[in-house]
Design a protein around this motif. Sequence first.
Motif, PDB file in Angstrom:
ATOM      1  N   ASP A   7      14.133  81.343 -83.941  1.00 55.12           N
ATOM      2  CA  ASP A   7      13.764  82.312 -82.836  1.00 55.12           C
ATOM      3  C   ASP A   7      12.261  81.753 -82.632  1.00 55.12           C
ATOM      4  O   ASP A   7      11.371  81.755 -83.449  1.00 55.12           O
ATOM      5  CB  ASP A   7      13.494  83.551 -83.505  1.00 55.12           C
ATOM      6  CG  ASP A   7      13.138  84.589 -82.390  1.00 55.12           C
ATOM      7  OD1 ASP A   7      12.989  84.284 -81.310  1.00 55.12           O
ATOM      8  OD2 ASP A   7      12.911  85.622 -82.920  1.00 55.12           O
ATOM      9  N   LEU A   8      12.000  81.184 -81.347  1.00 51.51           N
ATOM     10  CA  LEU A   8      10.705  80.656 -81.074  1.00 51.51           C
ATOM     11  C   LEU A   8      10.347  81.562 -79.913  1.00 51.51           C
ATOM     12  O   LEU A   8      10.457  81.384 -78.600  1.00 51.51           O
ATOM     13  CB  LEU A   8      11.113  79.226 -80.211  1.00 51.51           C
ATOM     14  CG  LEU A   8       9.594  78.488 -79.989  1.00 51.51           C
ATOM     15  CD1 LEU A   8       8.767  78.268 -81.332  1.00 51.51           C
ATOM     16  CD2 LEU A   8      10.162  77.142 -79.264  1.00 51.51           C
ATOM     17  N   TYR A   9       9.413  82.590 -80.467  1.00 49.78           N
ATOM     18  CA  TYR A   9       8.872  83.673 -79.622  1.00 49.78           C
ATOM     19  C   TYR A   9       9.935  84.366 -78.311  1.00 49.78           C
ATOM     20  O   TYR A   9       9.810  84.586 -77.138  1.00 49.78           O
ATOM     21  CB  TYR A   9       7.720  83.102 -78.636  1.00 49.78           C
ATOM     22  CG  TYR A   9       6.623  82.427 -79.355  1.00 49.78           C
ATOM     23  CD1 TYR A   9       5.710  83.514 -79.862  1.00 49.78           C
ATOM     24  CD2 TYR A   9       6.395  81.061 -79.556  1.00 49.78           C
ATOM     25  CE1 TYR A   9       4.465  82.900 -80.688  1.00 49.78           C
ATOM     26  CE2 TYR A   9       5.339  80.671 -80.065  1.00 49.78           C
ATOM     27  CZ  TYR A   9       4.360  81.519 -80.750  1.00 49.78           C
ATOM     28  OH  TYR A   9       3.475  81.003 -81.633  1.00 49.78           O
ATOM     29  N   GLY A  10      10.988  84.604 -79.185  1.00 49.36           N
ATOM     30  CA  GLY A  10      12.279  85.304 -78.160  1.00 49.36           C
ATOM     31  C   GLY A  10      12.917  84.395 -77.684  1.00 49.36           C
ATOM     32  O   GLY A  10      14.040  85.101 -77.129  1.00 49.36           O
ATOM     33  N   VAL A  11      12.939  83.235 -77.979  1.00 50.33           N
ATOM     34  CA  VAL A  11      13.817  82.245 -77.179  1.00 50.33           C
ATOM     35  C   VAL A  11      14.722  81.611 -78.379  1.00 50.33           C
ATOM     36  O   VAL A  11      13.764  81.081 -79.340  1.00 50.33           O
ATOM     37  CB  VAL A  11      13.240  81.144 -76.413  1.00 50.33           C
ATOM     38  CG1 VAL A  11      14.133  80.153 -75.995  1.00 50.33           C
ATOM     39  CG2 VAL A  11      12.340  81.756 -75.252  1.00 50.33           C
ATOM     40  N   PHE A  12      15.931  81.830 -78.459  1.00 48.19           N
ATOM     41  CA  PHE A  12      16.745  81.176 -79.331  1.00 48.19           C
ATOM     42  C   PHE A  12      17.180  79.844 -79.208  1.00 48.19           C
ATOM     43  O   PHE A  12      17.592  79.425 -78.083  1.00 48.19           O
ATOM     44  CB  PHE A  12      17.906  81.965 -79.786  1.00 48.19           C
ATOM     45  CG  PHE A  12      17.723  83.256 -80.459  1.00 48.19           C
ATOM     46  CD1 PHE A  12      17.533  83.526 -81.523  1.00 48.19           C
ATOM     47  CD2 PHE A  12      17.997  84.340 -79.504  1.00 48.19           C
ATOM     48  CE1 PHE A  12      17.106  84.859 -82.128  1.00 48.19           C
ATOM     49  CE2 PHE A  12      17.654  85.751 -79.933  1.00 48.19           C
ATOM     50  CZ  PHE A  12      17.284  85.821 -81.488  1.00 48.19           C
ATOM     51  N   VAL A  13      16.571  78.990 -80.041  1.00 43.56           N
ATOM     52  CA  VAL A  13      16.647  77.360 -79.771  1.00 43.56           C
ATOM     53  C   VAL A  13      17.648  76.944 -80.923  1.00 43.56           C
ATOM     54  O   VAL A  13      17.419  77.223 -82.274  1.00 43.56           O
ATOM     55  CB  VAL A  13      15.293  76.645 -80.184  1.00 43.56           C
ATOM     56  CG1 VAL A  13      15.795  75.160 -79.814  1.00 43.56           C
ATOM     57  CG2 VAL A  13      14.278  77.284 -79.245  1.00 43.56           C
ATOM     58  N   PRO A  14      18.819  76.230 -80.632  1.00 41.04           N
ATOM     59  CA  PRO A  14      19.656  75.800 -81.505  1.00 41.04           C
ATOM     60  C   PRO A  14      18.998  74.778 -82.545  1.00 41.04           C
ATOM     61  O   PRO A  14      17.907  74.193 -82.404  1.00 41.04           O
ATOM     62  CB  PRO A  14      20.659  74.688 -80.663  1.00 41.04           C
ATOM     63  CG  PRO A  14      20.484  75.435 -79.267  1.00 41.04           C
ATOM     64  CD  PRO A  14      18.914  75.834 -78.991  1.00 41.04           C
ATOM     65  N   ALA A  15      19.344  74.607 -83.707  1.00 41.82           N
ATOM     66  CA  ALA A  15      18.802  73.963 -84.863  1.00 41.82           C
ATOM     67  C   ALA A  15      18.971  72.451 -84.675  1.00 41.82           C
ATOM     68  O   ALA A  15      17.915  71.547 -84.747  1.00 41.82           O
ATOM     69  CB  ALA A  15      19.505  74.360 -86.241  1.00 41.82           C
ATOM     70  N   THR A  16      19.790  72.181 -83.706  1.00 42.88           N
ATOM     71  CA  THR A  16      20.096  70.541 -83.534  1.00 42.88           C
ATOM     72  C   THR A  16      19.221  70.243 -82.623  1.00 42.88           C
ATOM     73  O   THR A  16      18.474  69.030 -82.623  1.00 42.88           O
ATOM     74  CB  THR A  16      21.676  70.716 -82.758  1.00 42.88           C
ATOM     75  OG1 THR A  16      22.493  71.239 -83.483  1.00 42.88           O
ATOM     76  CG2 THR A  16      21.954  69.125 -82.492  1.00 42.88           C
TER      77      THR A  16
END
Length: 70
Positions: A7-16
Amino acid sequence: MHATEFDLYGVFVPATVVWMLVAFAVTAALRAALVRVGFYRIVWHRSLFNLSLYILVLGAIVALVWQAPS
């Protein structure tokens, strides 16, 4: 359980994506070191070597993350 998203400030970023960025930074440092020691003089195809190096680094990072105890 391993994180599959960050979770990057409300934006979900895939671990990949995060692993790919880390692998890119590590590969850039390795390439700079290889240029400094003159390793690329013996490399036949520099672009293919760089791609292979990136894939190896990415694979190592993923293997380390999935092997780490959570």
